[in-house]
Motif scaffolding. Structure first.
Motif, short mmCIF file in Angstrom:
data_model
loop_
_atom_site.label_atom_id
_atom_site.label_comp_id
_atom_site.label_asym_id
_atom_site.label_seq_id
_atom_site.Cartn_x
_atom_site.Cartn_y
_atom_site.Cartn_z
N PRO A 101 100.80 53.04 125.39
CA PRO A 101 99.89 51.89 125.36
C PRO A 101 100.37 50.84 124.36
N TRP A 129 102.31 46.87 133.74
CA TRP A 129 102.75 47.46 132.48
C TRP A 129 103.44 48.77 132.86
N GLU A 133 93.95 49.66 129.74
CA GLU A 133 95.00 50.58 129.29
C GLU A 133 94.64 52.02 129.64
#
Ligand SMILES: C[S@@+](CC[C@H](N)C(=O)[O-])C[C@H]1O[C@@H](n2cnc3c(N)ncnc32)[C@H](O)[C@@H]1O
Length: 196
Positions: A8, A3, A57
């Motif tokens: 987030p 990611w 996250e």
């Protein structure tokens, strides 16, 4: 999967799932993470990690040198959280422990950030334990779904004289149906933020 973004909100479908293991949905997760006021290289304890989405996250946001301790009493949740940590490349900084949170919390390294994703009737005790462990300046965030848990949490925080804030979050996602766009609601969630 990696990611690469600073913000987030990893799409739900990117996480490895297991039947019966709950997950905090992307939009609600993003709000809860913002309330945690995470810092680079910091530490978080994720109590009731479920699928591990908050843990993953948070580990990405806090970056190298950070530590996330994820706890769940469900062995399947522990297994899935480990798999998601590996999938998103944060296995080096995400430590997953199986067991009851109230027993495990005092045995883990202390942190000044705690996320309470589960707990039900134990929520007041979890708040109390997390507030004590976090110490001055600590932040405890809880996602609460049921009215009973909400009531228990608020009663505790009021009686304890703790500074806190609460937000009720309704998210509805648009989806196409018969040439139109209709909105499908997620379960409403209360996000409680308590300041130690
Ligand atoms: C709603 S889920 C959390 C979802 C998670 N935040 C995520 O993003 O995937 C709540 C989890 O808390 C766990 N749990 C509830 N009470 C617990 C306790 N006392 N000790 C450890 N885990 C607990 C449950 O097994 C469940 O997996």
């Amino acid at each position: 999967m990696s990611w690469p973004y600073a913000t987030p909100g990893i799409p739900d479908e990117e996480f490895i799932r297991a039947e019966g293991v709950p997950m905090t949905k992307a939009e609600i997760r993003a709000l809860a993470l913002s309330k945690l006021r995470l810092i680079k290289g910091g530490t978080l304890v994720d109590v009731g990690c479920g699928t591990g989405t908050i843990s993953v996250e948070a580990a990405l946001i806090m970056g190298e040198g950070s530590k996330v301790y994820a706890i769940d009493k469900d062995p399947l949740a522990v297994e899935i959280t480990k798999k998601n940590a590996a999938k998103f490349g944060v296995g080096d900084r995400l430590i997953v422990a199986e067991g009851d949170a109230l027993e495990l919390l005092p045995k883990l390294p202390r942190s000044n950030r705690y996320f309470l994703g589960g707990g039900g009737r134990e929520l007041p005790m979890l708040f109390q334990t997390a507030l004590e462990l976090a110490g001055t300046g600590g932040v405890i965030v809880a996602d609460v779904i049921t009215l009973e848990s909400l009531r228990l949490a608020l009663d505790f925080l009021e009686n304890a004289g703790v500074k806190y804030e609460i937000a009720q979050v309704y998210i509805a996602r648009g989806r196409r149906l018969g040439g139109y766009t209709i909105l499908s609601p997620l379960n409403p969630v209360y996000i409680i933020t308590a300041y130690a």
